[in-house]
Design a protein around this motif. Structure first.
Motif, PDB file in Angstrom:
ATOM      1  N   UNK A  89      30.686  40.420  40.620  1.00 61.00           N
ATOM      2  CA  UNK A  89      30.485  40.667  39.172  1.00 61.00           C
ATOM      3  C   UNK A  89      31.528  41.989  38.951  1.00 61.00           C
ATOM      4  N   UNK A  90      31.997  41.950  37.731  1.00 60.70           N
ATOM      5  CA  UNK A  90      32.992  43.041  37.306  1.00 60.70           C
ATOM      6  C   UNK A  90      34.567  42.653  37.708  1.00 60.70           C
ATOM      7  N   UNK A  91      34.717  41.726  38.662  1.00 60.39           N
ATOM      8  CA  UNK A  91      36.027  41.451  38.903  1.00 60.39           C
ATOM      9  C   UNK A  91      36.905  40.960  37.846  1.00 60.39           C
ATOM     10  N   UNK A  92      38.048  40.897  37.900  1.00 59.52           N
ATOM     11  CA  UNK A  92      39.076  40.220  36.697  1.00 59.52           C
ATOM     12  C   UNK A  92      38.540  38.986  36.364  1.00 59.52           C
ATOM     13  N   UNK A  93      38.277  38.704  35.074  1.00 58.58           N
ATOM     14  CA  UNK A  93      37.589  37.483  34.687  1.00 58.58           C
ATOM     15  C   UNK A  93      38.604  36.313  35.240  1.00 58.58           C
ATOM     16  N   UNK A  94      39.565  36.174  34.947  1.00 57.93           N
ATOM     17  CA  UNK A  94      40.693  35.090  35.355  1.00 57.93           C
ATOM     18  C   UNK A  94      40.646  34.957  36.827  1.00 57.93           C
TER      19      UNK A  94
END
Length: 245
Positions: A89-94
């Protein structure tokens, strides 16, 4: 609650009377999954699974009420939990959503029979809900409302499954021909050149003349291209929502 969902979550009550059962639900599902993996989904029936286990067909109904319920449990078992290597969680969405899509694609290609399981409803079993959760979490922080997040998830999930179906079907055609993919594609191109008159099908003719159909692309390349275009579109949506807020 559907019986298959109860069974998958382990909340179904088991009969307390009668002789100690020699079967377990895991054994039944495992035998069915093994059968589907080796012979295809059409080979799975209550009678055939019972035969594989060396028991009577009726004994299976103590655990599974119908083949449709068995399908749901097979899907749950073969899909498994999302892999640990997915971005947190919190990583770049793409990056996170792309990793989710590739991992889901791997599940399908590892268990092609899953593509033939009839849709029984929205994800409701533990592993399926866990996969859904991962996709939803990937889109946190995009600024999209919950409705848009759900729509994006369904869009990507649908693309992954559709690509897997198409790839599996084309692979089956190539396998049935006993020829390398390049020869199959070249034969297809020659057939079109004979049948599709240039004056009637000018766009098709331009494709044929370009030679792109003479070479079989790698399935991963096609998947990457399509996924990137979908995520490009989602990025435009995300940017628009952020600008509006």
């Amino acid at each position: 609650m559907p019986p298959a969902v109860e069974a998958a979550w382990g909340v179904r009550e088991r009969p307390s009377k009668g002789p100690r059962p020699s079967l377990t639900l895991d054994r039944i599902v495992g035998a069915a999954v093994s059968l589907a993996s080796t012979e295809g989904l059409d080979a799975v029936s209550m009678g055939r699974v019972a035969k594989e286990l060396g028991v009577s067909t009726m004994s299976l109904y103590r655990y599974v009420s119908a083949k449709s319920e068995l399908y749901v449990l097979m899907q749950e078992a073969a899909t498994g939990a999302p892999p640990d290597h997915l971005p947190p969680p919190g990583a770049d969405w793409r990056e996170a959503l792309a990793a989710w899509a590739w991992a889901m694609r791997e599940v399908y290609h590892r268990n092609l029979w899953l593509l033939r399981v009839p849709v029984a409803g929205p994800p409701a079993t533990p592993n399926m809900v866990a996969w859904w959760e991962k996709a939803l979490v990937a889109l946190e922080g995009t600024g999209l409302d919950e409705g848009a997040v759900l729509s994006v998830t369904l869009l990507v999930a649908g693309y992954v499954k559709n690509e897997a179906v198409l790839t599996a079907d084309l692979a089956a055609v190539v396998a049935a021909s006993d020829d390398p993919p390049e020869q199959v594609m070249a034969r297809y191109a020659r057939t079109l050149r004979r049948l599709a008159a240039p004056e009637e099908y000018p766009a098709v003719t331009r494709i044929l003349d370009s030679g792109v159909l003479d070479v079989a692309d790698e399935p991963e390349d096609e998947f990457r291209f399509g996924l990137d275009r979908i995520l490009d579109g989602v990025a435009v949506l995300v940017a628009g929502r952020r600008a509006a807020s």
